[in-house]
Design an enzyme around this catalytic site. Sequence first.
Site, short mmCIF file in Angstrom:
data_model
loop_
_atom_site.label_atom_id
_atom_site.label_comp_id
_atom_site.label_asym_id
_atom_site.label_seq_id
_atom_site.Cartn_x
_atom_site.Cartn_y
_atom_site.Cartn_z
N LYS A 78 26.99 -19.40 20.00
CA LYS A 78 25.98 -18.76 20.86
C LYS A 78 24.62 -19.40 20.58
O LYS A 78 24.30 -19.70 19.42
CB LYS A 78 25.95 -17.26 20.54
CG LYS A 78 25.02 -16.44 21.44
CD LYS A 78 25.09 -14.94 21.11
CE LYS A 78 24.21 -14.12 22.05
NZ LYS A 78 24.27 -12.67 21.80
N SER A 158 25.01 -9.56 25.96
CA SER A 158 24.38 -10.85 26.11
C SER A 158 25.24 -12.04 25.72
O SER A 158 24.94 -13.16 26.10
CB SER A 158 23.10 -10.88 25.27
OG SER A 158 23.41 -10.82 23.88
N SER A 182 26.34 -6.29 22.66
CA SER A 182 26.47 -7.65 23.17
C SER A 182 27.69 -8.44 22.72
O SER A 182 27.93 -9.52 23.23
CB SER A 182 25.24 -8.47 22.82
OG SER A 182 24.22 -8.18 23.74
N1 GLN Z 1 22.44 -4.74 26.59
C1 GLN Z 1 21.63 -4.36 25.47
C2 GLN Z 1 20.23 -4.81 25.66
O1 GLN Z 1 19.96 -5.39 26.65
C3 GLN Z 1 22.21 -4.90 24.19
C4 GLN Z 1 22.03 -6.36 24.04
C5 GLN Z 1 22.54 -6.87 22.74
O2 GLN Z 1 23.37 -6.24 22.10
N2 GLN Z 1 21.97 -7.99 22.32
O3 GLN Z 1 19.38 -4.59 24.85
#
Ligand code: GLN
Length: 490
Positions: A78, A158, A182
Amino acid sequence: MTDLTSMTIAEAKAGLANKSFTSLELTDAHLAAIEAARSLNAFILETPDHARAMARAIDARIAKGEGGPLAGIPLGIKDLFATKDVRTTACSKILGNFVPPYESTVTSQLWRDGAVMLGKLNNDEFAMGSSNETSRFGPVVNPWRREGSNTSLVPGGSSGGSASAVAAQLCMGATATDTGGSIRQPAAFTATVGVKPTYGRCSRWGIVAFASSLDQAGPIARTVRDSAILMRSMAGHDPKDTTSVDRAVPDYEAAIGKSVKGMKIGIPKEYRLDGMPAEIEKLWSEGAAWLKAAGAELVEVSLPHTKYALPAYYIVAPAEASSNLARYDGVRYGLRVPGRSIGELYENTRAEGFGDEVRRRVMIGTYVLSAGYYDAYYLRAQKVRTLIKKDFEDCFAKGVNAILTPATPSAAFGVGEKGADPVEMYLNDIFTVTVNMAGLPGIAVPAGKDAQGLPLGLQLIGRPFDEETLFSLGEVVEQAAGRFTPPRWW
Ligand code: GLN
């Protein structure tokens, strides 16, 4: 070629050990698969020369019988993980073409154990999002499609690039990060396995920070066993991250196949949402029945503060993000947009470099931390966080070994379908944010399909540092549900 990319990590390890193929052959097969799948936009940087050099070096080590637990296994990383001499941007314009002079601890442990890096994977900008649509490199496409339709679906976010690449067999496993869901939400959207370890289990050093008290690294893989294999290399104490915990890393793979007889599995009544699709409800009861058939005992539990988790998360996470992102000022690294004064340089750089969602978070965060609002929002959210954590503690104190919930409130949705109202997107994390707020481990395992043929996942939440129980239980679900592979169209 197809054979080499459809294997699990466990199978590839055996094949490499008995010399059925080399790491270079395995790596080349994956590089070819990546090239043929550019329409998915999962990889934002391919590093074929680097990959082949790593594969040749590890082949030489394997020949001498030196290997390592991940010897020769090609992985995707990632773009939130700093990789030495390889561009790292968190998929934000503000990092420009930043090339880190250092390697994140988690990735350095993967290379220590013999893994091969294929390239960098797409994600939501600074990991803020649930659909991978906020990336500066554009959205990632899910290899899954609704039956009889060619609408492009999101892979979740994400860690959308990680999930899409693993599901489409472009890499054997991938690193990911989870601040509010995410790892688990994209895993559920792509029929892959995602593990969010206990806070402190993996080092955060060298990972671009979003919300430091919530962020954890973890693996996405195609099977529970593969995710356990990756976890062992990713976890461990790191003196460079004071929140990483000095505790021995168990052999997670040994937990696979262990009996779950007599384990108490909590079913939280607050997770039964109004208007929850019947398919999700059905999947959840099926999962409970599988665990019961394996000898576990099901108990209804209550996590009364669940309804406050999402609002509290959307105060804590932006507050920490606004503070973490203050470092991107156009002076030290990344993008610089000049101005007539230093103040103007900051403003121009940040206005040009941050996307809409990131700006929204910075503004919310700055507001909830500002004098006069700090007590009303930030402090209050921290108190709610303590109560959420206590809900889980009470549950575990009653002898519950793990908690079973759906991973997401729906299957994957279409690119561009959600997000006009940001809250609609935030609701995706309804089942996952509580776990980050409480610092607990969670695993998402593919468990079935919806009426349109899209994968759905179940989540298991564990006691702190008891990832092993999650692997044992996760494998029971996997065995019962079977594995799901998207038909190839790309
Ligand atoms: N969807 C959540 C956010 O936008 C979590 C994102 C994540 O876990 N990095 O904050």
